[in-house]
Write a protein that holds these residues in place. Structure first.
Motif, PDB file in Angstrom:
ATOM      1  N   PRO A  62       0.632  -1.226  -0.089  1.00 39.87           N
ATOM      2  CA  PRO A  62       0.187  -0.014  -0.151  1.00 39.87           C
ATOM      3  C   PRO A  62       0.884   1.268  -0.130  1.00 39.87           C
ATOM      4  O   PRO A  62       0.340   2.154  -0.532  1.00 39.87           O
ATOM      5  CB  PRO A  62      -0.807   0.095   1.262  1.00 39.87           C
ATOM      6  CG  PRO A  62      -0.855  -1.477   1.553  1.00 39.87           C
ATOM      7  CD  PRO A  62       0.539  -2.077   1.148  1.00 39.87           C
ATOM      8  N   ALA A  63       2.089   1.229   0.724  1.00 41.84           N
ATOM      9  CA  ALA A  63       2.756   2.215   0.794  1.00 41.84           C
ATOM     10  C   ALA A  63       3.332   2.907  -0.749  1.00 41.84           C
ATOM     11  O   ALA A  63       3.357   3.874  -0.932  1.00 41.84           O
ATOM     12  CB  ALA A  63       3.885   2.042   1.720  1.00 41.84           C
ATOM     13  N   ASP A  64       3.629   1.770  -1.378  1.00 44.09           N
ATOM     14  CA  ASP A  64       4.316   1.677  -2.917  1.00 44.09           C
ATOM     15  C   ASP A  64       3.022   2.275  -3.748  1.00 44.09           C
ATOM     16  O   ASP A  64       3.229   3.196  -4.735  1.00 44.09           O
ATOM     17  CB  ASP A  64       4.855   0.596  -3.530  1.00 44.09           C
ATOM     18  CG  ASP A  64       5.988   0.041  -2.950  1.00 44.09           C
ATOM     19  OD1 ASP A  64       6.768   0.920  -2.164  1.00 44.09           O
ATOM     20  OD2 ASP A  64       6.107  -0.826  -2.872  1.00 44.09           O
ATOM     21  N   VAL A  65       1.664   1.755  -3.490  1.00 49.70           N
ATOM     22  CA  VAL A  65       0.666   2.309  -4.188  1.00 49.70           C
ATOM     23  C   VAL A  65       0.562   3.872  -4.085  1.00 49.70           C
ATOM     24  O   VAL A  65       0.208   4.845  -4.878  1.00 49.70           O
ATOM     25  CB  VAL A  65      -0.603   1.607  -3.819  1.00 49.70           C
ATOM     26  CG1 VAL A  65      -1.689   2.139  -4.737  1.00 49.70           C
ATOM     27  CG2 VAL A  65      -0.438   0.168  -4.450  1.00 49.70           C
ATOM     28  N   ARG A  66       0.495   4.450  -2.884  1.00 50.34           N
ATOM     29  CA  ARG A  66       0.282   5.945  -2.272  1.00 50.34           C
ATOM     30  C   ARG A  66       1.565   6.554  -3.178  1.00 50.34           C
ATOM     31  O   ARG A  66       1.174   7.840  -3.578  1.00 50.34           O
ATOM     32  CB  ARG A  66       0.380   6.026  -0.762  1.00 50.34           C
ATOM     33  CG  ARG A  66      -0.877   5.289  -0.236  1.00 50.34           C
ATOM     34  CD  ARG A  66      -1.019   5.683   1.171  1.00 50.34           C
ATOM     35  NE  ARG A  66      -1.535   7.187   1.234  1.00 50.34           N
ATOM     36  CZ  ARG A  66      -2.133   7.837   1.937  1.00 50.34           C
ATOM     37  NH1 ARG A  66      -2.781   7.006   2.845  1.00 50.34           N
ATOM     38  NH2 ARG A  66      -2.403   9.004   2.190  1.00 50.34           N
ATOM     39  N   ALA A  67       2.664   6.118  -3.021  1.00 51.38           N
ATOM     40  CA  ALA A  67       3.949   6.688  -3.548  1.00 51.38           C
ATOM     41  C   ALA A  67       3.704   6.989  -5.181  1.00 51.38           C
ATOM     42  O   ALA A  67       3.861   8.140  -5.596  1.00 51.38           O
ATOM     43  CB  ALA A  67       5.214   5.920  -3.232  1.00 51.38           C
ATOM     44  N   TYR A  68       3.135   5.782  -5.916  1.00 50.99           N
ATOM     45  CA  TYR A  68       2.896   6.081  -7.263  1.00 50.99           C
ATOM     46  C   TYR A  68       1.870   7.145  -7.445  1.00 50.99           C
ATOM     47  O   TYR A  68       1.963   7.848  -8.441  1.00 50.99           O
ATOM     48  CB  TYR A  68       2.311   4.621  -7.651  1.00 50.99           C
ATOM     49  CG  TYR A  68       1.811   4.677  -9.038  1.00 50.99           C
ATOM     50  CD1 TYR A  68       2.616   4.814 -10.031  1.00 50.99           C
ATOM     51  CD2 TYR A  68       0.496   4.681  -9.218  1.00 50.99           C
ATOM     52  CE1 TYR A  68       2.369   4.801 -11.296  1.00 50.99           C
ATOM     53  CE2 TYR A  68       0.018   4.632 -10.562  1.00 50.99           C
ATOM     54  CZ  TYR A  68       0.851   4.645 -11.598  1.00 50.99           C
ATOM     55  OH  TYR A  68       0.342   4.852 -12.877  1.00 50.99           O
ATOM     56  N   VAL A  69       0.567   7.145  -6.598  1.00 51.02           N
ATOM     57  CA  VAL A  69      -0.359   8.131  -7.016  1.00 51.02           C
ATOM     58  C   VAL A  69       0.208   9.299  -6.867  1.00 51.02           C
ATOM     59  O   VAL A  69      -0.103  10.360  -7.529  1.00 51.02           O
ATOM     60  CB  VAL A  69      -1.503   7.888  -5.809  1.00 51.02           C
ATOM     61  CG1 VAL A  69      -2.406   9.024  -6.034  1.00 51.02           C
ATOM     62  CG2 VAL A  69      -2.198   6.406  -6.372  1.00 51.02           C
ATOM     63  N   ALA A  70       1.110   9.736  -5.638  1.00 47.62           N
ATOM     64  CA  ALA A  70       1.667  11.055  -5.501  1.00 47.62           C
ATOM     65  C   ALA A  70       2.470  11.227  -6.802  1.00 47.62           C
ATOM     66  O   ALA A  70       2.675  12.520  -7.011  1.00 47.62           O
ATOM     67  CB  ALA A  70       2.469  10.774  -4.223  1.00 47.62           C
ATOM     68  N   GLN A  71       3.331  10.339  -7.055  1.00 45.02           N
ATOM     69  CA  GLN A  71       4.196  10.782  -8.371  1.00 45.02           C
ATOM     70  C   GLN A  71       3.366  11.130  -9.421  1.00 45.02           C
ATOM     71  O   GLN A  71       3.493  12.169 -10.151  1.00 45.02           O
ATOM     72  CB  GLN A  71       5.045   9.518  -8.566  1.00 45.02           C
ATOM     73  CG  GLN A  71       5.890   9.474  -9.784  1.00 45.02           C
ATOM     74  CD  GLN A  71       6.662   8.277 -10.131  1.00 45.02           C
ATOM     75  OE1 GLN A  71       6.358   7.406  -9.496  1.00 45.02           O
ATOM     76  NE2 GLN A  71       7.372   8.304 -11.261  1.00 45.02           N
ATOM     77  N   CYS A  72       2.241  10.497  -9.727  1.00 44.79           N
ATOM     78  CA  CYS A  72       1.241  10.759 -10.911  1.00 44.79           C
ATOM     79  C   CYS A  72       0.738  12.175 -10.799  1.00 44.79           C
ATOM     80  O   CYS A  72       0.769  12.957 -11.783  1.00 44.79           O
ATOM     81  CB  CYS A  72       0.332   9.658 -10.895  1.00 44.79           C
ATOM     82  SG  CYS A  72       0.619   8.122 -11.589  1.00 44.79           S
ATOM     83  N   LYS A  73       0.356  12.617  -9.379  1.00 44.84           N
ATOM     84  CA  LYS A  73      -0.010  13.709  -9.277  1.00 44.84           C
ATOM     85  C   LYS A  73       0.789  14.975  -9.564  1.00 44.84           C
ATOM     86  O   LYS A  73       0.591  15.958 -10.031  1.00 44.84           O
ATOM     87  CB  LYS A  73      -0.706  13.917  -7.897  1.00 44.84           C
ATOM     88  CG  LYS A  73      -2.078  13.128  -7.611  1.00 44.84           C
ATOM     89  CD  LYS A  73      -2.502  13.439  -6.261  1.00 44.84           C
ATOM     90  CE  LYS A  73      -3.797  12.724  -5.821  1.00 44.84           C
ATOM     91  NZ  LYS A  73      -4.208  12.868  -4.435  1.00 44.84           N
ATOM     92  N   THR A  74       2.009  14.568  -9.158  1.00 45.10           N
ATOM     93  CA  THR A  74       3.112  15.538  -9.156  1.00 45.10           C
ATOM     94  C   THR A  74       3.367  15.718 -10.770  1.00 45.10           C
ATOM     95  O   THR A  74       3.611  16.966 -11.178  1.00 45.10           O
ATOM     96  CB  THR A  74       4.335  15.308  -8.474  1.00 45.10           C
ATOM     97  OG1 THR A  74       4.056  15.012  -7.040  1.00 45.10           O
ATOM     98  CG2 THR A  74       5.712  16.177  -8.766  1.00 45.10           C
ATOM     99  N   ALA A  75       3.593  14.766 -11.601  1.00 44.71           N
ATOM    100  CA  ALA A  75       3.901  14.693 -13.041  1.00 44.71           C
ATOM    101  C   ALA A  75       2.588  15.652 -13.724  1.00 44.71           C
ATOM    102  O   ALA A  75       2.864  16.304 -14.433  1.00 44.71           O
ATOM    103  CB  ALA A  75       3.832  13.251 -13.332  1.00 44.71           C
ATOM    104  N   ALA A  76       1.457  15.549 -13.101  1.00 47.66           N
ATOM    105  CA  ALA A  76       0.413  15.986 -13.928  1.00 47.66           C
ATOM    106  C   ALA A  76       0.380  17.489 -13.711  1.00 47.66           C
ATOM    107  O   ALA A  76       0.185  18.036 -14.420  1.00 47.66           O
ATOM    108  CB  ALA A  76      -1.066  15.434 -13.198  1.00 47.66           C
ATOM    109  N   ARG A  77       0.733  17.838 -12.366  1.00 47.31           N
ATOM    110  CA  ARG A  77       0.832  19.353 -11.847  1.00 47.31           C
ATOM    111  C   ARG A  77       2.041  19.945 -12.834  1.00 47.31           C
ATOM    112  O   ARG A  77       1.735  20.976 -13.315  1.00 47.31           O
ATOM    113  CB  ARG A  77       1.009  19.589 -10.727  1.00 47.31           C
ATOM    114  CG  ARG A  77      -0.252  19.034  -9.809  1.00 47.31           C
ATOM    115  CD  ARG A  77      -0.283  19.422  -8.331  1.00 47.31           C
ATOM    116  NE  ARG A  77      -1.156  18.842  -7.584  1.00 47.31           N
ATOM    117  CZ  ARG A  77      -1.214  18.120  -6.609  1.00 47.31           C
ATOM    118  NH1 ARG A  77       0.179  17.652  -6.089  1.00 47.31           N
ATOM    119  NH2 ARG A  77      -2.140  17.542  -5.857  1.00 47.31           N
ATOM    120  N   SER A  78       3.016  19.257 -13.034  1.00 49.06           N
ATOM    121  CA  SER A  78       4.178  19.938 -13.729  1.00 49.06           C
ATOM    122  C   SER A  78       3.879  20.041 -15.082  1.00 49.06           C
ATOM    123  O   SER A  78       4.552  20.678 -15.860  1.00 49.06           O
ATOM    124  CB  SER A  78       5.541  19.226 -13.439  1.00 49.06           C
ATOM    125  OG  SER A  78       5.413  17.832 -13.803  1.00 49.06           O
ATOM    126  N   ALA A  79       3.078  19.144 -15.732  1.00 48.76           N
ATOM    127  CA  ALA A  79       3.035  19.198 -17.021  1.00 48.76           C
ATOM    128  C   ALA A  79       2.041  20.167 -17.535  1.00 48.76           C
ATOM    129  O   ALA A  79       1.646  20.557 -18.502  1.00 48.76           O
ATOM    130  CB  ALA A  79       2.289  17.707 -17.537  1.00 48.76           C
TER     131      ALA A  79
END
Length: 80
Positions: A62-79
């Motif tokens: 679950p910690a890896d899943v949360r980290a993945y979601v956070a990474q996706c959100k960061t990438a979407a914001r920077s794009a």
């Protein structure tokens, strides 16, 4: 009538805090609202949340899943 062994909604447990178990491909499909085959395609293509094998079973921390979601959100914001 509900049974005592009924599984909670994995989306609710991720929102409310980390569940105390590893997640299955079915859980990941339900959390992201995608078909289970999509989860397996993500794994083959090495996209999506990282999973690991326990014998013949694939599980997700679950910690890896949360980290993945956070990474996706960061990438979407920077794009944007």
């Amino acid at each position: 009538m509900s049974t005592a062994r009924e599984q909670p909604d994995p989306r609710a447990t991720l929102r409310g805090g980390l569940p105390d178990r590893y997640l299955t491909p079915d859980d990941i499909a339900e959390i992201f609202e995608v078909p289970k085959e999509t989860v397996y395609q993500w794994r083959r293509k090495r996209t999506g949340p990282p999973g690991f094998r326990i014998g013949k079973y694939v599980r997700y921390d679950p910690a890896d899943v949360r980290a993945y979601v956070a990474q996706c959100k960061t990438a979407a914001r920077s794009a944007a």
